[in-house]
Write a protein that holds these residues in place. Sequence first.
Motif, short mmCIF file in Angstrom:
data_model
loop_
_atom_site.label_atom_id
_atom_site.label_comp_id
_atom_site.label_asym_id
_atom_site.label_seq_id
_atom_site.Cartn_x
_atom_site.Cartn_y
_atom_site.Cartn_z
N ARG A 163 0.86 -1.20 0.00
CA ARG A 163 0.00 0.00 0.00
C ARG A 163 0.89 1.24 0.00
O ARG A 163 2.07 1.20 0.38
CB ARG A 163 -0.91 0.01 1.22
CG ARG A 163 -0.19 -0.03 2.55
CD ARG A 163 -1.15 -0.35 3.69
NE ARG A 163 -0.44 -0.47 4.95
CZ ARG A 163 -0.32 0.52 5.84
NH1 ARG A 163 -0.86 1.70 5.59
NH2 ARG A 163 0.35 0.34 6.97
N VAL A 198 1.02 5.45 1.09
CA VAL A 198 0.41 6.48 1.94
C VAL A 198 0.85 7.84 1.41
O VAL A 198 2.04 8.09 1.26
CB VAL A 198 0.85 6.31 3.41
CG1 VAL A 198 0.30 7.45 4.26
CG2 VAL A 198 0.39 4.95 3.94
N GLY A 250 3.96 -2.25 -4.57
CA GLY A 250 5.01 -1.82 -3.65
C GLY A 250 6.32 -1.54 -4.34
O GLY A 250 7.38 -1.60 -3.74
N CYS A 251 6.27 -1.17 -5.61
CA CYS A 251 7.51 -0.95 -6.37
C CYS A 251 8.23 0.32 -5.97
O CYS A 251 9.41 0.48 -6.24
CB CYS A 251 7.22 -0.93 -7.87
SG CYS A 251 6.34 0.55 -8.44
N ALA A 252 7.47 1.26 -5.36
CA ALA A 252 8.04 2.51 -4.84
C ALA A 252 8.48 3.49 -5.91
O ALA A 252 9.17 4.47 -5.62
CB ALA A 252 9.18 2.25 -3.86
N SER A 253 8.09 3.25 -7.15
CA SER A 253 8.43 4.21 -8.21
C SER A 253 7.86 5.59 -7.91
O SER A 253 8.50 6.62 -8.15
CB SER A 253 7.88 3.73 -9.56
OG SER A 253 8.54 2.55 -9.95
N ALA A 295 7.27 6.95 -5.00
CA ALA A 295 8.04 7.61 -3.94
C ALA A 295 9.37 8.11 -4.49
O ALA A 295 9.86 9.17 -4.10
CB ALA A 295 8.28 6.65 -2.79
N ARG A 349 4.83 7.41 1.09
CA ARG A 349 5.46 6.29 1.78
C ARG A 349 4.89 5.00 1.18
O ARG A 349 3.69 4.93 0.89
CB ARG A 349 5.15 6.32 3.28
CG ARG A 349 5.67 7.55 4.00
CD ARG A 349 7.21 7.58 4.05
NE ARG A 349 7.69 8.75 4.78
CZ ARG A 349 7.79 9.97 4.24
NH1 ARG A 349 7.50 10.16 2.96
NH2 ARG A 349 8.21 10.98 4.97
N VAL A 350 5.75 4.03 1.00
CA VAL A 350 5.33 2.78 0.40
C VAL A 350 5.56 1.65 1.40
O VAL A 350 6.65 1.52 1.94
CB VAL A 350 6.12 2.49 -0.90
CG1 VAL A 350 5.60 1.22 -1.56
CG2 VAL A 350 6.01 3.67 -1.85
N ILE A 351 4.52 0.92 1.63
CA ILE A 351 4.60 -0.17 2.62
C ILE A 351 4.28 -1.48 1.93
O ILE A 351 3.29 -1.60 1.21
CB ILE A 351 3.62 0.10 3.78
CG1 ILE A 351 4.07 1.39 4.51
CG2 ILE A 351 3.59 -1.08 4.74
CD1 ILE A 351 2.97 2.12 5.20
N LYS A 352 5.17 -2.41 2.16
CA LYS A 352 5.08 -3.67 1.45
C LYS A 352 4.85 -4.77 2.47
O LYS A 352 5.46 -4.76 3.54
CB LYS A 352 6.44 -3.91 0.77
CG LYS A 352 6.36 -4.66 -0.52
CD LYS A 352 7.68 -4.56 -1.27
CE LYS A 352 7.55 -5.45 -2.48
NZ LYS A 352 8.56 -5.19 -3.47
N SER A 353 4.00 -5.73 2.14
CA SER A 353 3.88 -6.85 3.08
C SER A 353 4.93 -7.87 2.69
O SER A 353 5.27 -8.04 1.52
CB SER A 353 2.47 -7.45 3.00
OG SER A 353 2.35 -8.21 1.83
N ARG A 354 5.48 -8.55 3.71
CA ARG A 354 6.58 -9.47 3.43
C ARG A 354 6.10 -10.59 2.51
O ARG A 354 6.82 -11.08 1.67
CB ARG A 354 7.13 -10.04 4.74
CG ARG A 354 7.81 -8.96 5.55
CD ARG A 354 8.69 -9.52 6.64
NE ARG A 354 9.30 -8.44 7.38
CZ ARG A 354 8.80 -7.93 8.50
NH1 ARG A 354 7.69 -8.42 9.03
NH2 ARG A 354 9.39 -6.93 9.10
N LYS A 355 4.84 -10.98 2.73
CA LYS A 355 4.25 -12.03 1.90
C LYS A 355 4.25 -11.62 0.43
O LYS A 355 4.67 -12.36 -0.43
CB LYS A 355 2.80 -12.32 2.33
CG LYS A 355 2.68 -13.53 3.25
CD LYS A 355 1.19 -13.80 3.50
CE LYS A 355 0.90 -13.82 4.98
NZ LYS A 355 -0.52 -13.60 5.28
N LYS A 380 6.07 -9.58 -1.02
CA LYS A 380 7.41 -9.55 -1.57
C LYS A 380 7.81 -10.94 -2.05
O LYS A 380 8.32 -11.12 -3.15
CB LYS A 380 8.38 -9.06 -0.49
CG LYS A 380 9.72 -8.60 -1.02
CD LYS A 380 10.54 -8.07 0.13
CE LYS A 380 11.97 -7.84 -0.30
NZ LYS A 380 12.82 -7.53 0.85
#
Lengths: 263, 79, 361
Positions: free
Chosen positions: B3, B5, B52-55, B57, B66-72, B74
């Motif tokens: 997700r 933010v 969650g690639c964060a491009s 950001a 802010r980019v938040i990635k779940s470990r799963k 990933k």
Amino acid sequence: MQADERLALADDEQMAFEVPDVLVDRATHYCPGCHHGIAHRLVAEVLEEMGVVDDTICVASIGCSVFIYNYLAVDSVEAPHGRAPAVATGVKRGRTDKIVFTYQGDGDLASIGLAEVMHAANRGERITIVFVNNTVYGMTGGQMAPTTLIGQKTTTCPGGRCRDREGMPIRMAEIIAGLGGVAYSARASLDSVKNIRAAKKAVRKAFDVQQQGLGFGFVELLSGCPTNWRMDAVKANTRIREEMIPYFPLGVYKDVTEGEGVC
Amino acid sequence: MSRVVFLDERCKGCLLCTTVCPKGIIVQSSRFNRQGYKVAEVPADAMKDCTGCASCALICPDVAIRVIKSRKAKKAGKE
Amino acid sequence: MPHNTTDTGTPERIFIKGNEAIAHGALAAGCRCYFGYPITPQNDIPEMMSYALPDAGGEFVQAESEVASANMLLGAAAAGIRALTSSSSPGISLMQEAISYMAGSELPGVIVNMNRGGPGLGDIGPSQGDYFQSVKGGGHGDYKLLVLAPATCQECYDMMVQAFDLAFKYRNPVMVLGDAIVGQMKEPVTPWKPAAVPATEAADWRLEGAKGRKPRLLKSLFLEDGALAGQNRHLQAKYAAMQAEAKAESFLTEDAELIVVAYGSIGRIAKSAIRKLRAQGHKVGLVRPQTLFPFPGPLLRGLAEQGKRFLTIEHNCGQMVEDVRLSIRGIVDSAFYGHMPGEMPGSDDFLAPILDAMGGK
């Protein structure tokens, strides 16, 4: 506040994008879409990754980015217009154990400060220069810069820059690369994700050669100035791709770590 | 699931983030922040597509994302 | 190297030029960096610093211009380093931008000006044509430099030590204003070793990386509402406090009817003229300001209150005379003799102007 709650991480979550601590947590005065914010962040990331934040001295120049010291939490001194490389020479000669860098725009570096940057480079001062080229004088309201492209309209070349009247835009990364004391000179761009990643590598290298005592480190960052280009930020990024990069080719123009020997 | 933010008060509405999202889920909202900028957002129903690639950001000049990635997610992405 | 001593520990006298005495004095004062650009008549200073400073563990840079020299001085000052630049009149004009920034940012540094003739390229002979530029600020904005004026090679040495101490005491640029006479003449000088520079000098403001503390910022830009006015008030209070540093040599002033006011080399030549006239029974004395800013105005005013009359002699067309007149205003005026820059003065040149001023009783 609301944002804080949303930033709380669940057990299986992690941040995919780290914001460097040395980047001060405050809104900048820059216009929407201005790339100074990206350039500041890249410098902040590199200083942290190198572990040199506490040993770094920033020399701020004149232009929109004079306030860099409001956004980077490092010791800083303000230089007169164009003189940042001379000021940085003085700082570094006084404290050879510190990391010293200047952050300059194209009016500051490529016009009034041409003598200072070229001689600091030629002496091989162990400093790093982050050069932000957006083809215009930003802070004073969009006048013609030495980097303004042919045909580009500014408040002082309202008919568009003309080769016969104002000369050709100056290519700094190439000029700097031709000087003896330079360890690294490159041009990168901040218009796309791919180019920003490459820009960070170039910024890192420009600091690495200083830390290793190899010579002068120089990185030119092609940047957008939507306000003074009279266009929105998305169009400004398109302009960088379609007009700036063809005239200011991206790449590494000198790198003594790649077999050219120590200067 | 990942997700993003958006820090509304940092966003200047330049919309550069909208041009780099591989899923095209970032749009301009109808909200104005205190500085008068119309901020970017990912609509709630589109967030599930975030990789969650964060491009976004990375290209944001204002550190507003802010980019938040779940470990799963990933791991799933790697498979 | 600057400290030659005999076996008994008595300092030896060395026979050197004023310019060399400047370099010796700077090294004794703990100068760590020199930045400069060649210009006559002060080239002995960079030439000596180029070999002596690296030997002393310091850094010498021949800059690309005086513009760059002065900005390098600014940079070294920001790092809290004792640093020096030197030049002569046209070069000093080029330095004014950085000097203004240094004053505005409260950065200490020493600038030597071996004054030559002007305006423009002028000549390479002596002149005092840069008095106004030195004591009235010189660049843009309201600021002052501390200005010291040596008349002898020994004073060239001594005043360099004093200049560095004052620069760091007040966090302000200091100018040592000589001329082609004192720079180029040779005299015996007794070097002496001042107390070592404390390691804590500038420790509370110098830039060295923000380890374990908040970042520091040295700047002259004050945009916030009221900030610049506050900074200017602070600077003005500092300049007022500098008045305590005013210094002058008084020579035979006690019974003098006429006080000659002259500084630097010209003060020394005037002293010779006064000796000649004293031998003929003329009651004339000398006040030689050793600090030009702060100006020893209270001393002159005290003498005016005793009923003495004044003659200001300068190697220019009338600059310091304005400060003399301001100092004694409401009591008496000062006559003026200006020896034209481009002509070398001797003590005999001053006899007639002094006698004229005495006759005008």
